[in-house]
Design an enzyme around this catalytic site. Structure first.
Site, PDB file in Angstrom:
ATOM      1  N   ARG A 113      -6.730   1.538 -22.357  1.00  0.00           N
ATOM      2  CA  ARG A 113      -5.641   2.494 -22.570  1.00  0.00           C
ATOM      3  C   ARG A 113      -4.329   1.727 -22.594  1.00  0.00           C
ATOM      4  NH1 ARG A 113      -7.469   7.519 -22.546  1.00  0.00           N
ATOM      5  NH2 ARG A 113      -9.236   8.096 -21.228  1.00  0.00           N
ATOM      6  N   ARG A 168     -10.901   8.283 -25.175  1.00  0.00           N
ATOM      7  CA  ARG A 168     -10.600   9.668 -25.511  1.00  0.00           C
ATOM      8  C   ARG A 168      -9.149  10.036 -25.266  1.00  0.00           C
ATOM      9  NH1 ARG A 168     -14.639  12.318 -22.909  1.00  0.00           N
ATOM     10  NH2 ARG A 168     -15.940  12.214 -24.768  1.00  0.00           N
ATOM     11  N   TYR A 171      -1.089   5.177 -10.596  1.00  0.00           N
ATOM     12  CA  TYR A 171      -2.496   5.062 -10.224  1.00  0.00           C
ATOM     13  C   TYR A 171      -2.667   4.031  -9.123  1.00  0.00           C
ATOM     14  CZ  TYR A 171      -4.039   7.445 -14.536  1.00  0.00           C
ATOM     15  OH  TYR A 171      -4.271   8.338 -15.534  1.00  0.00           O
ATOM     16  N   ARG A 213     -12.635  10.753  -5.438  1.00  0.00           N
ATOM     17  CA  ARG A 213     -11.485  11.573  -5.833  1.00  0.00           C
ATOM     18  C   ARG A 213     -11.919  12.865  -6.506  1.00  0.00           C
ATOM     19  NH1 ARG A 213      -8.699  11.562 -10.775  1.00  0.00           N
ATOM     20  NH2 ARG A 213      -9.620   9.572 -11.316  1.00  0.00           N
ATOM     21  N   HIS A 226      -7.719   5.686  -7.766  1.00  0.00           N
ATOM     22  CA  HIS A 226      -8.439   5.286  -8.978  1.00  0.00           C
ATOM     23  C   HIS A 226      -9.319   4.060  -8.782  1.00  0.00           C
ATOM     24  CE1 HIS A 226      -8.531   3.804 -13.310  1.00  0.00           C
ATOM     25  NE2 HIS A 226      -8.886   5.065 -13.443  1.00  0.00           N
ATOM     26  N   HIS A 253     -15.067  -0.487 -21.367  1.00  0.00           N
ATOM     27  CA  HIS A 253     -14.210   0.117 -20.355  1.00  0.00           C
ATOM     28  C   HIS A 253     -13.770  -0.891 -19.299  1.00  0.00           C
ATOM     29  CE1 HIS A 253     -13.491   3.006 -16.872  1.00  0.00           C
ATOM     30  NE2 HIS A 253     -12.755   3.522 -17.818  1.00  0.00           N
ATOM     31  N   ASN A 265      -5.335  19.358 -16.607  1.00  0.00           N
ATOM     32  CA  ASN A 265      -6.717  19.001 -16.283  1.00  0.00           C
ATOM     33  C   ASN A 265      -7.693  20.043 -16.820  1.00  0.00           C
ATOM     34  OD1 ASN A 265      -5.911  16.718 -14.894  1.00  0.00           O
ATOM     35  ND2 ASN A 265      -6.236  17.575 -12.868  1.00  0.00           N
TER      36      ASN A 265
END
Length: 725
Positions: free
Chosen positions: A418, A448, A511, A607, A635, A478, A87
Site C-alpha cells: 500500500r 484492495r 498504525y 484486534r 496492527h 503482502h 468499516n
C-alpha cells in the site's frame, strides 16, 4: 470518501483487507494425535469455532463502543463514528457481497461453524440493523448534543435566519446548483443508475394541473463538502454546519419549477466491489486489473440504507427499481453516511482531540536533526523499531533514502503493498534508479481499494527505470521487505528491513507496527532468495531464518506449537503469546486447542476477527483472548513461544488467505535486546489492568477491567515510555 484524508481512508481499507472474499473451507476433522506424543488428546467438538462474519461485526461494535465512551475527547468520538461507518461499508462491499454471490449460485459451502451463506446473511442483516441503530443514536443522543454544548452545531434549515438563508441561497446557486442533475423517472426516462456509496434524495413531485405524481432522484454531489460551514454570527464563536442534503432539499422548488414537492427522503446503496481478476499468463495483469476496476462501480446492490422516515410506497419503488432484497434494507435514524463526520473532525479544536504525539527518533539512529548513518548503526547490531512510537520517517524511510543517495549502494529491492499519494519511499526508489542503481520494486496492484494508487506508482517507477514486478500469478504479495546491497571495500554487505506494516509514512503515524532492521548475513541471504523467487522462476519454499507463505508460515507455526506441547509433556515451563489482527485459520486454532489440552497457557491479543472459542473446559480452558482498540490501530503480528524461547514478527495474520494465497514473511528476532522490547509489548498488552475487551467462551466480548478497578491504557503507556525512555 468525501472529506477523508488519505491517511484516514487508509484506516478503513486496511480493515477491509481482513474481510476476505473467499469461502471458509469445510471445518477440519477433530484434531489428530500430534506427532510429539502418543497420548490421544480429547476429541475437539464440532462447535469449537466462532463465526468469522459475526466476529467482525463484534469488532466494529467495539469501535462503536469507543465512540460511545464519554471519557474520550469529543472529536475523537466523532472520528470513531466515522470509522465505524466506513468499516461497515467495506464489509458489505466485500464480505457480504461474496456471501451473496455464493448464495445466488447455490453453493453449499458452509462456514467453519456450520452456517450456510443464506443463514449467515440473515444473521448479518439482523445484527447490522441493531448496531446501525445504536450507531445512529450514539450520534443523535450523545455526540451531537455534546458537540453543540462545545460550540460545534449541526443545524437544520429551519434554524437559520433570513440573512443566513440568503447567503446560502447564493452559495447554492453559484456552487451547488450547476453540478446537480435532477433525474426524472417516467416512460421516457428509465430509472437512473445509482452509484455505490453515493448519497441520494428520492423525491416525489406532483403536477398541479392533474395531480399526477412522479418519482425523481438527485445525487448529492461528492465534490462539495457534505457539511456546509456557515459564517459565524457577529460576536459568536459557535461553528455551525448545515448538511448538504438539507440545503438541496430547501431548494427543490428551484430544481423542479412548477411542480409541487410531495416528499423527499435520503437513501444510499452499497454495491459489490469484490473483484475477480482472471490472471491469464498470456494477458497483461495491469490491463486485466484496469478492466475489472472499470466494472466495480456497476456491481450488484448488496445493501440499501434509507432514512427511517421513508414512506412505504417510496421504499417499495426503490426495492423494485434497484433490485434489492427486502432483507438487505437498513433503516437509519437521522443522517445517513456518518463517515462524513471527518468533516466535523477537521474543526480546529485541539482541546477536543487527543493531545498531539510526535514520534521519537529511535536512539540508535541519532537525533532527528543529526542523523547517524543507518548502515554504520546496523553493522553494530540489529535494531527493532516500534511505530508510531518510533518515527517511521527517521528510521525505515531514512534507510531507503540513505540507500538511494549512497554511491556505494549497488541495488535496492523492495515490496510495496500500500502506497500513499505522495510516497517518499517510491520517490527514493525513483532517485536511486535515476542515479544508476539497480532497483527492483514489487508493486502489488491487487491491494484492495488501493489498486488505482498502486497502478499510478507502478507506471511512475517504470518510467524512471525501476524494474517493476506486479507479483505472482494467483498470489498477492503482502510481505513487507526491503533489501539493500552495498559495496564496502572489497566485500558486499546486505542490509535488510522486515516489518509488519506497509511502507506508507502516513499510516505509520496511525498504525502500530514493528520492524526489524538488520545486516545479519543469513537474513540477507534469505531475502536475496525471496526476491529471486518474486522476480524470476525460482520456487524456493524453505529458508534459513524466515517463514514464507504460502508454503512455510502455517507449517512453521504449527511445528513450534507442537514443540511447546512436547515441552509441556516433559514438565518444562511453556507458554504461547500471539498478537495479530485476526485469528481464523482452523489448522492454527486446532493446534492451539491441542496445546491448551496439554496444559500450555496461551494468551491472544487480537484486534479484529477471532474464530477461536476460549475458556471451554476440555479443550480451551488454558486460552485467554483479549482485544485492544484505541488511538492507534493495533496492527503488528508477533508470536512468542516460551519453552523454545523464540520471538517471531511478520506480515501474516492467521487467516486462510494469508497463509494459502499470499506471499507473507515472518522473521525470528534473536537479539536479546530486541526480544526484551517485544516482551515489553506483550507485558503491557496483557497486564490485567490494561483497558481491553475479553472474549468469553460464549463468543461475547466484555469490557475489562470492571468498573472501579485500576485501569491503564496500553498505548498511552507506550507513548510515555518513548517520551521518557
Amino acid at each position: 470518501m468525501r472529506g477523508v484524508t488519505e491517511a484516514e481512508a487508509q484506516i478503513r481499507t486496511e480493515d477491509a483487507e481482513w474481510v476476505s472474499t473467499d469461502a471458509a473451507p469445510e471445518a477440519p476433522p477433530a484434531a489428530t494425535t500430534p506427532a510429539v506424543d502418543s497420548a490421544l488428546p480429547e476429541p475437539l467438538p464440532e462447535d469449537r469455532y466462532l463465526n468469522r462474519e459475526l466476529s467482525w461485526l463484534d469488532f466494529n461494535s467495539r469501535v462503536l463502543a469507543l465512540a460511545a465512551d464519554p471519557s474520550l475527547p469529543l472529536l475523537e468520538r466523532a472520528k470513531f463514528l466515522a470509522i465505524f461507518a466506513s468499516n461497515l461499508d467495506e464489509f458489505y462491499m466485500v464480505r457480504v457481497a461474496g456471501l451473496k454471490r455464493r448464495d445466488e449460485m447455490g453453493l453449499s459451502v458452509r462456514s467453519a461453524d456450520g452456517l450456510s451463506p443464506r443463514e449467515q446473511l440473515r444473521r448479518i442483516s439482523e445484527r447490522t440493523q441493531q448496531i446501525a441503530n445504536r450507531h445512529a443514536h450514539v450520534f443523535l443522543d450523545s455526540v451531537r448534543p455534546a458537540l453543540a454544548d462545545e460550540g460545534i452545531v449541526i443545524v437544520a434549515w429551519s434554524d437559520l435566519d433570513d440573512a443566513e438563508r440568503d447567503q446560502l441561497s447564493m452559495y447554492f446557486h453559484e456552487q451547488v446548483f450547476p453540478v446537480l442533475t435532477p433525474l426524472a423517472v417516467d416512460p421516457a426516462h428509465p430509472f437512473p443508475f445509482v452509484s455505490g456509496l453515493s448519497l441520494n434524495l428520492a423525491i416525489t413531485v406532483k403536477q398541479p394541473e392533474n395531480g399526477g405524481q412522479h418519482f425523481a432522484r438527485i445525487k448529492v454531489p461528492d465534490n462539495v463538502d457534505r457539511f456546509v460551514q456557515l459564517p459565524n454570527r457577529e460576536g459568536d464563536s459557535v461553528v455551525r454546519f448545515l448538511p448538504m442534503e438539507e440545503l438541496i432539499a430547501a431548494f427543490l422548488p428551484v430544481l423542479f419549477p412548477g411542480m409541487e414537492i410531495v416528499e423527499h427522503h435520503a437513501f444510499r446503496i452499497t454495491r459489490n466491489a469484490d473483484m475477480e481478476v482472471e490472471e491469464d499468463r498470456d494477458e497483461d495483469l495491469l490491463q486485466a486489473l484496469e478492466r475489472e476496476l472499470a466494472k466495480r462501480r456497476f456491481g450488484s446492490p448488496v445493501r440499501l440504507e434509507v432514512a427511517d422516515d421513508m414512506t412505504e410506497n417510496m421504499l417499495e419503488l426503490l426495492l423494485r427499481e434497484l433490485d434489492v432484497h427486502p432483507g438487505d434494507v437498513i433503516q437509519v435514524p437521522g443522517f445517513l453516511d456518518l463517515s462524513s463526520l471527518w468533516d466535523i473532525y477537521g474543526v480546529d479544536r485541539p482541546d477536543l482531540k487527543d493531545p498531539p504525539f510526535v514520534p521519537a527518533t529511535h536512539p540508535a539512529f541519532g537525533e532527528r536533526e543529526t542523523p547517524k548513518s543507518i548502515f554504520a548503526t546496523l553493522r553494530d547490531g540489529d535494531v527493532l523499531v516500534h511505530h508510531p512510537y518510533d518515527s517511521f520517517s527517521t528510521s525505515v524511510q531514512r534507510f531507503i533514502e540513505q540507500a538511494a543517495a549512497d554511491p556505494n549502494v549497488l541495488a535496492i529491492k523492495q515490496t510495496l503493498y500500500r502506497t500513499s499519494g505522495d510516497s517518499p519511499i517510491a520517490n527514493a526508489l525513483i532517485d536511486a534508479a535515476q542515479a544508476g542503481k539497480q532497483v527492483v520494486a514489487l508493486v502489488e496492484i491487487k491491494a484492495r481499494f488501493d489498486e488505482q494508487a498502486n497502478i499510478k506508482w507502478a507506471r511512475a517507477l517504470e518510467d524512471a527505470g525501476v524494474h517493476v514486478v506486479y507479483g505472482l500469478i494467483g498470489l498477492k504479495t503482502h510481505c513487507k521487505t526491503a533489501l539493500v546491497v552495498r559495496r564496502e571495500g572489497s566485500a558486499i554487505r546486505r542490509y535488510c528491513h522486515i516489518g509488519t506494516g506497509n511502507y506508507n509514512p502516513k499510516t505509520a503515524r496511525l498504525y502500530e507496527d514493528v520492524g526489524l532492521l538488520t545486516a545479519a548475513p543469513d537474513i540477507g541471504a534469505d531475502l536475496t532468495d525471496l526476491f529471486n523467487s518474486l522476480t524470476g522462476y525460482s520456487r524456493k519454499d524453505s529458508y534459513r531464518n524466515l517463514l514464507v507463505a504460502p508454503h512455510g508460515v502455517r507449517k512453521g507455526i504449527i511445528e513450534r506449537i507442537d514443540r511447546e506441547i512436547a515441552a509441556a509433556h516433559s514438565g518444562a515451563e511453556t507458554g504461547i503469546r500471539l498478537k495479530a489482527n485476526a485469528l481464523v485459520d482452523e489448522q492454527v486454532i486446532d493446534a492451539l486447542y491441542r496445546a491448551s489440552q496439554a496444559g500450555v497457557p496461551i494468551e491472544v491479543v487480537v484486534r479484529g476477527i477471532c474464530a477461536l472459542r476460549p475458556g471451554v473446559a476440555g479443550y480451551s480452558e488454558n486460552i485467554a483472548v483479549r482485544s485492544i482498540l484505541g488511538r492507534f490501530l493495533e496492527h503488528s503480528r508477533i508470536i512468542h513461544f516460551r519453552a523454545i524461547d523464540e520471538f517471531w514478527i511478520g506480515s501474516a495474520d492467521m487467516m486462510h488467505r494469508n497463509l494459502d494465497r499470499r506471499v507473507e514473511v515472518m522473521a525470528q528476532v534473536k537479539d536479546p535486546r530486541l526480544t526484551a522490547q517485544l516482551n515489553d509489548v506483550f507485558e503491557s498488552a496483557l497486564d490485567p489492568a490494561t483497558r481491553c475487551w475479553e472474549l468469553g467462551s460464549d463468543g461475547h466480548w466484555t469490557a475489562s477491567p470492571q468498573e472501579g478497578a485500576t485501569v491503564r491504557d496500553h498505548q498511552v503507556s507506550l507513548m510515555e515510555r518513548h517520551r521518557h525512555p
